[in-house]
Scaffold this active site. Structure first.
Site, PDB file in Angstrom:
ATOM      1  N   TYR A 120      32.561 -19.412   1.927  1.00  0.00           N
ATOM      2  CA  TYR A 120      31.582 -18.537   2.586  1.00  0.00           C
ATOM      3  C   TYR A 120      31.950 -17.056   2.381  1.00  0.00           C
ATOM      4  CZ  TYR A 120      28.871 -16.821   6.641  1.00  0.00           C
ATOM      5  OH  TYR A 120      28.012 -16.147   7.472  1.00  0.00           O
ATOM      6  N   LYS A 137      29.814 -14.203   0.534  1.00  0.00           N
ATOM      7  CA  LYS A 137      29.341 -13.042   1.290  1.00  0.00           C
ATOM      8  C   LYS A 137      29.838 -11.734   0.683  1.00  0.00           C
ATOM      9  CE  LYS A 137      26.745 -14.776   4.534  1.00  0.00           C
ATOM     10  NZ  LYS A 137      25.274 -14.710   4.302  1.00  0.00           N
TER      11      LYS A 137
HETATM   12  P1  NAI Z   1      20.862 -20.482  11.244  1.00  0.00           P
HETATM   13  O1  NAI Z   1      21.511 -21.728  10.785  1.00  0.00           O
HETATM   14  O2  NAI Z   1      20.203 -20.480  12.574  1.00  0.00           O
HETATM   15  O3  NAI Z   1      19.782 -19.986  10.167  1.00  0.00           O
HETATM   16  C1  NAI Z   1      19.917 -20.178   8.790  1.00  0.00           C
HETATM   17  C2  NAI Z   1      18.613 -20.744   8.275  1.00  0.00           C
HETATM   18  O4  NAI Z   1      18.693 -20.864   6.845  1.00  0.00           O
HETATM   19  C3  NAI Z   1      18.349 -22.173   8.809  1.00  0.00           C
HETATM   20  O5  NAI Z   1      17.090 -22.213   9.467  1.00  0.00           O
HETATM   21  C4  NAI Z   1      18.385 -23.040   7.572  1.00  0.00           C
HETATM   22  O6  NAI Z   1      17.480 -24.138   7.604  1.00  0.00           O
HETATM   23  C5  NAI Z   1      18.031 -22.048   6.466  1.00  0.00           C
HETATM   24  N1  NAI Z   1      18.506 -22.494   5.162  1.00  0.00           N
HETATM   25  C6  NAI Z   1      19.704 -23.039   4.856  1.00  0.00           C
HETATM   26  N2  NAI Z   1      19.777 -23.318   3.563  1.00  0.00           N
HETATM   27  C7  NAI Z   1      18.596 -22.947   3.010  1.00  0.00           C
HETATM   28  C8  NAI Z   1      18.078 -22.969   1.683  1.00  0.00           C
HETATM   29  N3  NAI Z   1      18.797 -23.453   0.670  1.00  0.00           N
HETATM   30  N4  NAI Z   1      16.839 -22.468   1.460  1.00  0.00           N
HETATM   31  C9  NAI Z   1      16.097 -21.997   2.496  1.00  0.00           C
HETATM   32  N5  NAI Z   1      16.543 -21.970   3.778  1.00  0.00           N
HETATM   33  C10 NAI Z   1      17.771 -22.438   4.037  1.00  0.00           C
HETATM   34  O7  NAI Z   1      21.991 -19.347  11.194  1.00  0.00           O
HETATM   35  P2  NAI Z   1      21.919 -17.757  11.394  1.00  0.00           P
HETATM   36  O8  NAI Z   1      23.079 -17.369  12.192  1.00  0.00           O
HETATM   37  O9  NAI Z   1      20.580 -17.327  11.809  1.00  0.00           O
HETATM   38  O10 NAI Z   1      22.229 -17.269   9.889  1.00  0.00           O
HETATM   39  C11 NAI Z   1      21.416 -16.382   9.179  1.00  0.00           C
HETATM   40  C12 NAI Z   1      22.273 -15.600   8.194  1.00  0.00           C
HETATM   41  O11 NAI Z   1      23.174 -14.760   8.896  1.00  0.00           O
HETATM   42  C13 NAI Z   1      23.150 -16.482   7.282  1.00  0.00           C
HETATM   43  O12 NAI Z   1      23.132 -15.944   5.973  1.00  0.00           O
HETATM   44  C14 NAI Z   1      24.527 -16.338   7.874  1.00  0.00           C
HETATM   45  O13 NAI Z   1      25.537 -16.515   6.914  1.00  0.00           O
HETATM   46  C15 NAI Z   1      24.476 -14.911   8.371  1.00  0.00           C
HETATM   47  N6  NAI Z   1      25.464 -14.605   9.390  1.00  0.00           N
HETATM   48  C16 NAI Z   1      25.301 -15.033  10.677  1.00  0.00           C
HETATM   49  C17 NAI Z   1      26.227 -14.684  11.639  1.00  0.00           C
HETATM   50  C18 NAI Z   1      26.044 -15.014  13.061  1.00  0.00           C
HETATM   51  O14 NAI Z   1      26.834 -14.517  13.887  1.00  0.00           O
HETATM   52  N7  NAI Z   1      25.045 -15.809  13.422  1.00  0.00           N
HETATM   53  C19 NAI Z   1      27.449 -13.931  11.286  1.00  0.00           C
HETATM   54  C20 NAI Z   1      27.505 -13.503   9.937  1.00  0.00           C
HETATM   55  C21 NAI Z   1      26.539 -13.844   9.026  1.00  0.00           C
END
Ligand code: NAI
Length: 304
Positions: free
Chosen positions: A165, A169
């Site tokens: 990851y 990133k």
């Molecule tokens: P989340 O799991 O709620 O949302 C991620 C979404 O991406 C999910 O709805 C999932 O179905 C979708 N997804 C996964 N693989 C996919 C693909 N191949 N094609 C299309 N959609 C796909 O998690 P969150 O926290 O909302 O994450 C959003 C972004 O923020 C991610 O890139 C994560 O790495 C980043 N992030 C989040 C942090 C946090 O504190 N929540 C911290 C640092 C980064």
């Protein structure tokens, strides 16, 4: 001054839940026509479902906004192209791309199956690459574009069990650093958000304590993402940290350094003796491009 996305078309990947959902709903509430993309799988990237993206679209439409769902994966060139095509077919153009989709497969590196490394790189880094590649001709043609990629403190600073990851990133940052230079001429600006929000991402590690979770609303991150997507935003190539009401800039910087006379050899002993000065970061500076950095590191040799 109020920021509006009227007449703008936005594509938000991974918008069926968490941060992406919040970004999509907010942009739509300010007038954007939004493609809500989501594969709908589980946190480790297995499975798929149409319901997360469909529900977000229904929510936006119920509030009077405009949105259409797309269920393709960001992790392959053809499906990423379909995501952008959904915007073109339904709304005629794309002004904004938010690369947000993501999964995690945490494990200490020496126990991590390399397939888990590959898949995480594919979704985060290549997902951003494929969707950006698909949208660029449209933005270049109209000489306007706002792209927001999603990085992470895990990549910027390190996190145990997340080599895959973190590599992805940080790869996103390298991608942005060079793309910003190529996009400038066309008014295509690209920035990266390093978010913190209590979504399902934090669940396996339990990184967020229960008492702070109510403050880690995705909407607090969305404020910055929305700004970076706006016409008012003129910065490019920046990394913005956002979460729990905290906002800051993260930058890769270089220390003041020292210079030995290049006419003579340098020995490891000289490095040892001078290490504290070499690694000192007190007068560190950031650079917009390699040209600026070379001016500092090699410029004095040219100037004599
Ligand atoms: P989340 O799991 O709620 O949302 C991620 C979404 O991406 C999910 O709805 C999932 O179905 C979708 N997804 C996964 N693989 C996919 C693909 N191949 N094609 C299309 N959609 C796909 O998690 P969150 O926290 O909302 O994450 C959003 C972004 O923020 C991610 O890139 C994560 O790495 C980043 N992030 C989040 C942090 C946090 O504190 N929540 C911290 C640092 C980064």
């Amino acid at each position: 001054m109020s920021i509006s996305f009227k007449d703008k078309v936005a594509v938000v990947t991974g918008a069926g839940a968490g941060l992406g959902r919040s970004h999509a709903i907010f942009l739509a509430s300010r007038g954007a026509k939004v493609v809500v993309n989501d594969l709908g799988g589980s946190l480790d990237g297995t499975g798929e479902s149409k319901s997360p993206a469909t529900q977000v679209v229904e929510e936006i439409i119920a509030k009077g906004g405009q949105a259409v769902a797309n269920f393709d994966s960001v992790a392959a060139p053809e499906t990423a192209q379909n995501i952008i095509r959904t915007a073109l077919d339904n709304f005629g153009t794309v002004d904004i791309l938010i690369c947000n989709a993501g999964i995690i497969r945490d494990k200490i590196f020496w126990k991590m199956p390399l397939d888990d490394f590959d898949l995480v790189m594919k979704v985060h880094l290549m997902g951003a690459v494929y969707t950006t590649r698909a949208v660029l001709p449209v933005m270049k043609e109209k000489k306007y574009g706002r792209i927001v990629t999603t990085t992470s403190a895990a990549g910027l600073f390190g996190n145990f069990g997340q080599t895959n990851y973190s590599a992805a990133k940080m790869g996103i940052i390298g991608f942005m650093n060079s793309l910003k230079l190529e996009g400038q001429k066309y008014n295509i600006l690209i920035n990266a958000i390093a978010p913190l929000a209590a979504t399902r991402f934090g669940e396996p590690s339990g990184i967020f304590h229960e008492e702070i979770k109510p403050f880690l609303r995705p909407e607090l991150v969305t404020a910055m993402v929305a700004y970076l997507c706006s016409a008012q935003c003129q910065i490019t190539g920046d990394i913005l940290s956002a979460g729990g009401g905290y906002f800051s800039r993260v930058q890769i910087v270089e220390g003041e350094g020292i210079r030995f006379d290049p006419k003579h050899d340098v020995t490891p002993e000289m490095i040892h003796e001078n290490l504290s000065r070499i690694i000192d970061m007190q007068n560190s500076v950031g650079f917009f491009s390699i040209t600026d950095e070379l001016n500092k590191s090699l410029g004095p040799l040219v100037r004599g």
